[in-house]
Design a protein around this motif. Structure first.
Motif, mmCIF file in Angstrom:
data_model
loop_
_atom_site.group_PDB
_atom_site.id
_atom_site.type_symbol
_atom_site.label_atom_id
_atom_site.label_comp_id
_atom_site.label_asym_id
_atom_site.label_seq_id
_atom_site.Cartn_x
_atom_site.Cartn_y
_atom_site.Cartn_z
ATOM 1 N N GLY A 43 -3.824 -2.025 -6.617
ATOM 2 C CA GLY A 43 -2.981 -1.309 -5.673
ATOM 3 C C GLY A 43 -3.831 -0.428 -4.779
ATOM 4 O O GLY A 43 -4.878 0.080 -5.193
ATOM 5 N N THR A 44 -3.402 -0.244 -3.555
ATOM 6 C CA THR A 44 -4.151 0.539 -2.574
ATOM 7 C C THR A 44 -3.364 1.798 -2.240
ATOM 8 O O THR A 44 -2.166 1.722 -1.902
ATOM 9 C CB THR A 44 -4.397 -0.284 -1.305
ATOM 10 O OG1 THR A 44 -5.131 -1.469 -1.646
ATOM 11 C CG2 THR A 44 -5.187 0.515 -0.286
ATOM 12 N N HIS A 50 0.834 -1.188 0.000
ATOM 13 C CA HIS A 50 0.000 0.000 0.000
ATOM 14 C C HIS A 50 0.885 1.262 0.000
ATOM 15 O O HIS A 50 1.835 1.325 0.781
ATOM 16 C CB HIS A 50 -0.895 0.034 1.206
ATOM 17 C CG HIS A 50 -1.823 -1.131 1.357
ATOM 18 N ND1 HIS A 50 -1.693 -2.339 0.727
ATOM 19 C CD2 HIS A 50 -2.959 -1.270 2.099
ATOM 20 C CE1 HIS A 50 -2.660 -3.154 1.052
ATOM 21 N NE2 HIS A 50 -3.466 -2.526 1.901
ATOM 22 N N LYS A 51 0.471 2.221 -0.794
ATOM 23 C CA LYS A 51 1.215 3.473 -0.873
ATOM 24 C C LYS A 51 0.547 4.505 0.021
ATOM 25 O O LYS A 51 -0.666 4.716 -0.041
ATOM 26 C CB LYS A 51 1.269 3.974 -2.304
ATOM 27 C CG LYS A 51 2.125 5.214 -2.481
ATOM 28 C CD LYS A 51 2.234 5.618 -3.938
ATOM 29 C CE LYS A 51 3.146 6.836 -4.097
ATOM 30 N NZ LYS A 51 3.275 7.223 -5.517
ATOM 31 N N THR A 65 1.637 10.139 -8.342
ATOM 32 C CA THR A 65 1.540 9.234 -9.490
ATOM 33 C C THR A 65 1.624 7.805 -8.969
ATOM 34 O O THR A 65 2.659 7.397 -8.407
ATOM 35 C CB THR A 65 2.648 9.505 -10.516
ATOM 36 O OG1 THR A 65 2.503 10.844 -11.004
ATOM 37 C CG2 THR A 65 2.546 8.541 -11.682
ATOM 38 N N PHE A 66 0.542 7.062 -9.133
ATOM 39 C CA PHE A 66 0.448 5.682 -8.642
ATOM 40 C C PHE A 66 0.545 4.755 -9.845
ATOM 41 O O PHE A 66 -0.463 4.360 -10.424
ATOM 42 C CB PHE A 66 -0.858 5.513 -7.887
ATOM 43 C CG PHE A 66 -0.902 4.289 -7.006
ATOM 44 C CD1 PHE A 66 0.242 3.762 -6.432
ATOM 45 C CD2 PHE A 66 -2.106 3.657 -6.729
ATOM 46 C CE1 PHE A 66 0.205 2.654 -5.618
ATOM 47 C CE2 PHE A 66 -2.166 2.551 -5.918
ATOM 48 C CZ PHE A 66 -0.997 2.051 -5.366
ATOM 49 N N ALA A 113 -8.219 4.237 -1.002
ATOM 50 C CA ALA A 113 -8.809 3.973 -2.322
ATOM 51 C C ALA A 113 -7.993 2.891 -3.014
ATOM 52 O O ALA A 113 -6.785 2.744 -2.776
ATOM 53 C CB ALA A 113 -8.835 5.249 -3.158
ATOM 54 N N THR A 114 -8.663 2.098 -3.875
ATOM 55 C CA THR A 114 -8.033 0.991 -4.589
ATOM 56 C C THR A 114 -8.127 1.247 -6.083
ATOM 57 O O THR A 114 -9.194 1.641 -6.580
ATOM 58 C CB THR A 114 -8.719 -0.342 -4.229
ATOM 59 O OG1 THR A 114 -8.719 -0.498 -2.816
ATOM 60 C CG2 THR A 114 -7.987 -1.513 -4.853
ATOM 61 N N PHE A 115 -7.020 0.968 -6.776
ATOM 62 C CA PHE A 115 -6.946 1.212 -8.215
ATOM 63 C C PHE A 115 -6.555 -0.074 -8.927
ATOM 64 O O PHE A 115 -5.931 -0.975 -8.340
ATOM 65 C CB PHE A 115 -5.935 2.327 -8.519
ATOM 66 C CG PHE A 115 -6.303 3.637 -7.892
ATOM 67 C CD1 PHE A 115 -7.152 4.514 -8.547
ATOM 68 C CD2 PHE A 115 -5.822 3.992 -6.630
ATOM 69 C CE1 PHE A 115 -7.506 5.721 -7.974
ATOM 70 C CE2 PHE A 115 -6.174 5.193 -6.051
ATOM 71 C CZ PHE A 115 -7.020 6.060 -6.725
ATOM 72 N N LEU A 116 -6.922 -0.156 -10.214
ATOM 73 C CA LEU A 116 -6.700 -1.333 -11.033
ATOM 74 C C LEU A 116 -5.776 -0.953 -12.189
ATOM 75 O O LEU A 116 -5.986 0.067 -12.854
ATOM 76 C CB LEU A 116 -8.035 -1.864 -11.569
ATOM 77 C CG LEU A 116 -7.981 -3.133 -12.398
ATOM 78 C CD1 LEU A 116 -7.657 -4.329 -11.514
ATOM 79 C CD2 LEU A 116 -9.316 -3.362 -13.111
#
Length: 803
Positions: A486-487, A398-399, A415-416, A470-473
């Motif tokens: 990724g979270t 997790h970032k 930037t993720f 928040a979670t991203f795909l």
């Protein structure tokens, strides 16, 4: 046959046996006669002395062929010359079971054996001989007789088991004579006398099957029956079992005179680990996709000549080189004994495209002494790794980023981005939101830049412990496509964006100061240092607030609100209070507290009347409410009295008319069925539907069913006149009643009347005996003369022409 011979000496009394004298009767031959009782002295004055003689045992051979009875010996007393003597014997074999094996002639004293003897059944007998006179008086003391049955070789040796099972390890060392490896012991028993040659058993091996590698692989101890190895070459892989026929012979093994018997000895050659496992080939190959675990890559086949499914046969595999990271293991198939090369740690095509393994195989049991491992016990395994489309991954997952709340919309946060592990594939990665509870964020689909789509609020319900998650795909465009998640965690730093709120919202106080006060504090949604200490103050407008109330600071978070004046009328007052926090810059809020001022008792508690007054109702209002309640109750009482009077008038009006004569608005019941007890006892068969007219015609006269047309003459009911006179109504009804009572076809009491039968040829009678006119004009004015019962009909039909 054995006879006892007693030699005669020079003097009749000169023979002595254990100090006793034995005398023979000279009139009888001495070879078959026993004189167990001593002779008495002459009458010259010598005293008679009692002396006994010990009789030697009598030997009788078993299995004698007779003829029977066969004389054994004659017993005689020297007194039988003077008086008649009767002889008898007692004991086992005489008068005790087995009965009558031996018998004796009571007069002559001759003892016989009555049947063949069997030593194996009973080897000896103990009898007692008795001599009495004719009156049964004892003449001599009883004498013991011992009879022994002489053994004959009439029983073969019998083995305890017909089949014996034994085992011996393969490769067992042989020996000279009886010093080989022990295998088993066979035992045979002979029922004959073991102290003679008849019962002495000797053993020998008759045959051995198979006769490989030698026809004499085993030998047997002739006396004990122990079987031992005598030759080398036992190999389970060649011969797994031997069958040996063993013979037992009595008479010390004399085959010419002895009796023999045989038994079977089955000797199993047990396995030892004398064959190491060997691979069927020196190299094996397999293939595995990357990132796959618990997958069988290759099957390694081995050959082992030892006993299957035993520790000497079960294979154990071990990787000795080629896998330093431990990606593979070799498991044993319990059924086929094959080695299954299995992936236990995922392999990466980008790091290793192939593996060269060296595998060694051994057994669960160690090899036998002197056996060495084979060169074929090791093999090489080549494993190729195939590339597959791997999902992109976020390196920092997790970032966590830190950010002040309240940043404006469109602010770039971070930037993720994700990394595609497929370095040898040219693929593009696209980003999207998977979970954004408050919909505060936006992600660039190409580069993964995160920007705000709304104002971030630390005090929001979507934030937990100051962190918004928040979670991203991230998905690539491979075939098939792969995606990773990724979270992103945003730690929101608090700013002073929430003004404090006053607590409590409502309170009460006595109308006179000094009795009690109100403790107040504030609540702030922000966190330290944007909360207390708080500043509490009263506004200048309206002026009555500072005139009537005052605030006293207790500490940084609490203050007291109390009355400034000596008396304040009871009621509810909205007191505005300004609360300021310690943020930078500070925020203020004017909160309203509802204060109920009420009269109090000596304890400072509001009284009941005071509570009502404090609620905002004066004395005039309370009086007005009570007057309204009294008026409402009076109206209800008047309405009840009016209803009672109206009900009473209605009952009085009804009494003016006889209830039996009043036909207006009455419910007339025509469908009551069933009379009383008087009409319940009647024949129900009369109510049955007749199946044919013949049954009706043949029925005896009497009561019939109402839906059954009478066959005989029907009674004549009176005919109603077209314009009857009022005085004829009573006569008409009485005549109809009389005719119905005398009608034999009338139904029983309260029977079912069928009026709805339709169609031609109906057996139903007429519905009514009243005739109706079909003329269109008829005068109903005569109904006015029939009395009050027909007044309703007269009102309905009379005067129709005027209407």
């Amino acid at each position: 046959m054995v006879r006892l011979l007693v030699a005669q000496t020079s003097s009749p009394y000169s023979g002595h046996k254990k100090g006793k004298t034995v005398t023979l009767d000279p009139s009888q031959p001495p070879k078959d006669m026993l004189l167990p009782w001593p002779q008495r002295q002459s009458s010259s004055g010598l005293r008679r002395q009692k002396r006994d003689w010990v009789i030697p045992p009598i030997n009788v051979p078993e299995n004698s062929r007779g003829p029977f009875p066969q004389q054994l010996v004659r017993i005689r007393s020297d007194k039988d010359n003077d008086i008649p003597i009767r002889y008898s014997i007692t004991g086992v074999g005489a008068d005790q079971p087995p009965m009558e094996v031996f018998s004796i002639d009571s007069m002559s004293g001759r003892m016989y054996v009555t049947r063949p003897m069997d030593r194996e059944e009973r080897a000896s007998y103990h009898l007692r001989a008795h001599a009495v006179d004719m009156n049964g008086n004892k003449v001599e003391n009883p004498i013991d007789l011992y009879i022994y049955v002489i053994d004959m070789n009439d029983n073969r040796p019998e083995f305890i088991n017909q089949v014996y099972n034994g085992s011996v390890d393969e490769g067992s060392k042989p020996g000279e004579g009886l010093t080989g490896t022990y295998v088993m012991t066979v035992t045979a028993n002979d029922a004959d006398d073991v102290t003679t040659a008849n019962g002495m058993v000797r053993y020998r091996i008759v045959t051995q099957t198979p006769q490989s590698p030698s026809q004499n692989m085993f030998t047997i101890n002739s006396e004990t029956g122990d079987i031992v190895t005598v030759a080398a070459g036992l190999d389970r892989e060649k011969v797994q079992q031997y069958t040996v026929i063993v013979q037992a012979t009595d008479m010390e093994g004399n085959l010419n005179y002895g009796l023999s018997n045989t038994a079977t000895a089955i000797i199993t050659v047990t396995d030892v680990n004398d064959n190491p496992p060997e691979f069927t080939t020196s190299t094996f190959a397999g293939e595995v996709p990357e990132n796959r675990v618990e997958t069988v890559v290759a099957n390694l086949t081995v050959m082992d000549r030892d006993q299957p499914h035993s520790p000497n046969w079960n294979a154990v595999y071990r990787i000795i080189s080629g896998d330093p990271s431990g990606h593979f293991t070799v498991r044993t198939d319990p059924v086929t004994n094959e080695g299954m090369v299995t992936v236990v740690k995922a392999v990466d095509y980008e790091l290793n495209r192939a593996f060269m393994l060296t595998v060694m195989v051994s057994n669960q049991a160690p090899l036998a002494s002197g056996i060495q491992m084979s060169f074929q016990s090791t093999a090489g395994v080549t494993i190729s790794v195939t590339d597959v489309n791997e999902a992109p991954y976020f390196p920092s997952n997790h970032k966590l980023i830190r950010l002040e709340e309240g940043v404006p919309t469109g602010t770039a946060l971070t930037t993720f981005s994700a990394v595609d592990p497929d370095r040898f594939m040219q693929q593009a990665v696209r980003y999207s939101k998977l979970s954004d509870p408050a919909n505060w964020l936006h992600i660039n689909t190409s580069n993964g830049q995160i920007t705000t789509a709304a104002v971030l609020d630390r005090e929001s319900l979507y934030t937990k412990n100051n962190v918004y998650e928040a979670t991203f795909l991230a998905a690539d465009n491979g075939i098939p496509p792969a995606s990773g998640t990724g979270t992103l965690q945003i730690y929101l730093i608090d700013i002073n964006d929430n003004a404090p709120q006053l607590l409590p919202k409502e309170a009460q106080i006595c109308e006179r100061p000094g009795l009690n006060a109100i403790n107040i504090t504030a609540a702030d949604a922000d966190m330290d240092p944007n909360i207390g200490p708080y500043v509490f103050e009263l506004p200048f407008i309206p002026t009555t607030v500072r005139k009537n109330w005052t605030i006293t600071r207790l500490n940084g978070d609490y203050a007291q609100l109390s009355l400034r004046i000596l008396y304040l009328e009871a009621g509810v007052y909205d007191v505005p209070i300004i609360v300021t926090d310690s943020g930078n810059p500070p925020l203020s809020n004017t909160s309203i507290i509802k204060v109920k001022v009420c009269p109090c008792d000596e304890n400072g508690d509001c009284t009941a009347i005071g509570a009502v007054a404090a609620a905002g109702l004066g004395t005039g209002a309370i009086v007005a409410i009570l007057i309204c309640i009294v008026i409402l109750l009076t109206m209800v009482l008047l309405f009840v009295v009016w209803m009672k009077r109206r009900e009473k008038e209605r009952h009085t009006k009804q009494l003016l008319i006889d209830p039996e004569d009043d036909v207006r608005d009455n419910i007339l019941k025509y469908d009551e069925e069933g009379g009383g007890e008087e009409d319940q006892d009647y024949d129900l068969s009369q109510l049955q539907q007749p199946e044919a007219m013949e049954h009706v015609l043949s029925k005896a006269p009497g009561v019939r069913r109402v839906d059954e047309r009478p066959v005989g003459a029907e009674p004549q009911y009176p005919v109603r006149p077209v314009v009857p006179h009022p005085g004829d109504i009573g006569d008409f009804i009485n005549e109809g009643l009389r005719a119905a009572d005398n009608d034999p076809t009338a139904p029983p009491y309260d029977s079912l009347l069928v009026f709805d039968y339709e169609g031609s040829g109906s057996t139903a009678g007429s519905v009514s005996s009243l005739n109706s006119s079909s003329s269109g004009d008829q005068d109903y004015d005569y109904l006015n003369d029939w009395g009050p019962r027909f007044k309703k009909l007269a009102d309905m039909y009379g005067g129709g022409e005027e209407d």
